[in-house]
Design an enzyme around this catalytic site. Structure first.
Site, PDB file in Angstrom:
ATOM      1  CE1 TYR A   1      18.403 -53.568 -47.025  1.00  0.00           C
ATOM      2  CE2 TYR A   1      16.196 -52.738 -46.579  1.00  0.00           C
ATOM      3  CZ  TYR A   1      17.509 -52.935 -46.183  1.00  0.00           C
ATOM      4  OH  TYR A   1      17.907 -52.499 -44.939  1.00  0.00           O
TER       5      TYR A   1
ATOM      6  CB  SER B   1      14.659 -53.054 -42.636  1.00  0.00           C
ATOM      7  OG  SER B   1      14.121 -51.964 -43.369  1.00  0.00           O
TER       8      SER B   1
END
Length: 239
Positions: A142, A129
């Site tokens: 996250y 990501s």
């Protein structure tokens, strides 16, 4: 390596990016596609072999490695986002994100690396990501887990080079999946992201910047943190 005729295992293949990986692999002529999900009955793609696999469960991983000893490509796609802050969030949620987004892919890599080596080297693709390179309010857990996944990708690339295993990291901003359905912003199509990742496996590229946001964030890494976050938060509309 060529994906035509290859044997591939995709985690989190029941929806979103994982389901698109399975679809695009079929289009590219993969010989066999193991479509792994915590609930194998949720895998709806045709022409795949569903496998029940919770990547946080060591027993499931060991069983998958025994059942799929012909794998040549491993796609570590499964992941979660709980929207948990590091200081104020529930520690159980933080650990769940680390277990799923870092320890899960690590355990999958440890289990399948010998299989890939025995089958000629092959490749591993990790869906990481752009949040591996920055964080934002509410995204601490996250971002931490994806930063760990980025270093997992780099470290295993070095460790597996001697057996000829190619390791790819895919970084992106928002993808048009259930995980991002509540966010009103530009999103990359899962098909485009999956294709970019598969192209990297075939071309030998080590890193995929899947959209403009990933390119923007990566370009700012050399900056001083204060300036880097000023640019990022300005782009996000965060004061």
């Amino acid at each position: 390596m060529k994906l035509e005729g290859a044997v591939v295992l995709v985690t989190g293949a029941n929806r979103g990016i994982g389901a698109e990986f399975a679809k695009q692999l079929k289009t590219r002529g993969a010989a066999k596609i193991y479509a792994a999900a915590r609930d194998a009955s949720a895998v709806e793609a045709d022409g795949v072999e569903p496998i029940e696999l919770d990547i946080t469960n060591a027993g499931h991983i060991e069983a998958a490695a025994r059942a799929a000893g012909d794998v040549q490509v491993l796609i570590n796609n499964a992941g979660i986002s709980t929207g948990t802050a590091l200081l104020s969030g529930d520690m159980a949620d933080i650990r769940r994100e680390m277990d799923t987004n870092f320890y899960g892919p690590l355990q999958m890599t440890r289990a399948f690396a010998p299989i890939l080596g025995a089958n000629g080297g092959g490749a591993i693709l990790n869906v990481v990501s752009a949040l591996s390179w920055f964080t934002a309010p509410g995204a601490g857990a996250y971002a931490a887990s994806k930063a760990a996944a980025w270093m997992l990708t780099d470290s295993t690339r070095l460790e597996l080079s001697s057996q000829g295993t190619h390791v790819v990291g895919v970084h992106m901003g928002l993808v048009d999946t259930d995980m991002a359905k509540g966010v009103d912003a530009v999103k990359v199509a899962p098909a485009d992201l999956a294709n970019a990742g598969l192209d990297a496996i075939e071309s030998g590229a080590q890193e995929v910047l899947g959209d403009d946001w990933a390119e923007f964030v990566k370009a700012g890494l050399p900056l001083d943190p204060k300036e880097r976050y000023r640019q990022i938060f300005s782009a996000l509309g965060i004061s």
